[in-house]
Write an enzyme that holds these catalytic residues in place. Structure first.
Site, mmCIF file in Angstrom:
data_model
loop_
_atom_site.group_PDB
_atom_site.id
_atom_site.type_symbol
_atom_site.label_atom_id
_atom_site.label_comp_id
_atom_site.label_asym_id
_atom_site.label_seq_id
_atom_site.Cartn_x
_atom_site.Cartn_y
_atom_site.Cartn_z
ATOM 1 C CG ASN A 355 -1.971 1.098 1.143
ATOM 2 O OD1 ASN A 355 -1.861 2.115 1.823
ATOM 3 N ND2 ASN A 355 -2.977 0.922 0.309
ATOM 4 N NE ARG A 400 -3.963 4.156 -4.407
ATOM 5 C CZ ARG A 400 -5.283 4.179 -4.535
ATOM 6 N NH1 ARG A 400 -6.053 3.712 -3.553
ATOM 7 N NH2 ARG A 400 -5.857 4.681 -5.619
ATOM 8 C CB CYS A 401 -4.929 3.356 3.471
ATOM 9 S SG CYS A 401 -5.176 1.724 2.768
ATOM 10 C CG MET A 402 -2.833 6.492 6.483
ATOM 11 S SD MET A 402 -1.587 6.729 7.775
ATOM 12 C CE MET A 402 -0.065 6.662 6.811
#
EC number: 3.5.3.6
Length: 411
Positions: A355, A400-402
């Site tokens: 990620n 990427r999630c954040m």
């Protein structure tokens, strides 16, 4: 190219100019062991250290010339009139699953008494413990107020908010305001609704909507990837279903955002692989990280649009060749998380080694803890910006999630 619209995202790798984050707040301190599964957590981060890690992440982005926006600030700036502020409070309460009319009234009074808009937004994110409310006179209690449970919250916290990638997704010049997999997270999309409806820069119809939070089918931003100005990738996953993808794609094609094809990836439905971006991210023109465990079961469909209909074809053959053909490059390198070691791959994927956040072609933000994957990425010529994330990763999400890009340069 400089963006002429508030949102401009036509790749996963173009130089990142502007990005949205959420700094973890008091919602994290409202996690407790008995209710972790309900709130989609496996562990409890230490807030003070999580904030330090997140601040360092934000500073690393600023050091690369990226403008950092915060969800809580944009949401507060969207409450531009007393009427909109009150409407936000009432909509928030209507979605909060509050037990009891008198309890709901007490919470409304608590929220209305908060004068500062950002403080109000942060309170709605943190949730409300029952202990914060005044004692309700017995004469005012309804049956649901009287039948007390041991559950400590009048309104649940939203601890997943620092994963800003999921509640809405920027696609081209538009935004997908998502209907999320769980009730716990679906309330998060309310902030996006007010930002893209009322914010002085992002509201007022300036950003086309390609999905609506009131849809009944589910989709999350971790399953929405912009591979190029022509090609999108979407994941059919634990959190996103095929019906949602069909609705999204019809809207994208009808609104003429410029995309010509979508690659839909169907893979194992479990928490390890909750989103496409936990197992597959683009890091350069011709390079992707991938978790090797999904390769065997992966099915890919090409979706195009003609005569007001979607046309769907299951793709056969090698994934790298398929990606190369669709991206117009000679070949694609699929870089396996953890390399060829099954144990390392499992450990580093769990800690979001796949990620990654690409901030320019070949320049990638990663967690420093995924040493094997990072060494492989560096051996491929990629520049890594390594951040600490021992507390942040407890929420099961990486760089990427954040982050949610608002503006990238075209490639």
């Amino acid at each position: 190219m400089t963006a002429q619209t508030p949102i401009h995202v036509y790749s996963e790798i173009g130089k990142l100019k502007k990005v949205l984050l959420h700094r973890p707040g008091k919602e994290i301190e409202n996690l407790m062991p008995d209710y972790l599964e309900r709130l989609l957590f496996d562990d409890i981060p230490f807030l003070e250290d999580a904030q330090k890690e997140h601040d360092a992440f934000a500073q690393a982005l600023r050091d690369e010339g990226i403008e950092v926006l915060y969800l809580e600030t944009l949401a507060a700036e969207s409450l531009v009139t007393p009427e909109i502020r009150e409407a936000f409070i009432d909509e928030y309460l209507s979605e909060a699953n509050i037990r009891g009319r008198a309890t709901k009234k007490a919470i409304r009074e608590l929220l209305m008494a908060i004068e500062d808009n950002q403080e109000l937004i942060e309170k709605t994110m943190a949730g409300v413990q029952k202990s914060e409310l005044p004692e309700i006179p017995a004469s005012e209690k309804g049956l649901t107020d009287l039948v007390e449970s041991n559950y400590p919250f009048a309104i649940d916290p939203m601890p997943n908010l620092y994963f800003t990638r999921d509640p809405f997704a920027t696609i081209g010049t538009g935004v997908s305001l998502n209907h999320m997999f769980s009730e716990t997270r679906n309330r998060e999309t309310l902030y996006g609704k007010y930002i893209f409806t009322h914010h002085p820069i992002y509201g007022g119809g300036k950003v086309p909507m390609v999905y609506d939070r009131n849809e009944t089918t589910r989709i999350e931003g971790g399953d929405e990837l912009v591979l190029s100005k022509d090609v999108l990738a979407v994941g059919i996953s634990q959190r996103t279903d095929a019906a949602s993808i069909e609705k999204l794609l019809v809207n994208i094609f009808k609104q003429n955002l410029g995309f010509k094809k979508v690659l839909a990836f169907e893979f194992a439905n479990n928490r390890k692989f909750m989103h496409l971006d936990t197992v597959f991210t683009m890091v350069d023109y011709d390079k992707f990280t991938i978790h090797p465990e999904i390769e065997g079961d992966l099915r890919v469909y090409s979706v195009t649009y003609d005569n007001e209909e979607l046309h769907i074809v299951e793709e056969k053959g090698d994934l790298a060749e398929l990606l190369a053909a669709n991206l117009g490059v000679e070949k694609v390198d699929l870089i396996r998380c953890g390399g060829d070691n099954l144990v390392a791959a499992g450990r580093e994927q769990w800690n979001d080694g796949s990620n990654t956040l690409t901030i320019a072609p070949g320049v990638v933000v990663v967690y420093n803890r995924n040493t094997i994957t990072n060494a492989i990425l560096e051996s491929k010529g990629l520049k890594l910006i390594k951040i600490h994330g021992s507390e942040l990763v407890r929420g099961r999400g990486g760089p990427r999630c954040m982050s949610m890009p608002f503006e990238r340069e075209d490639i």
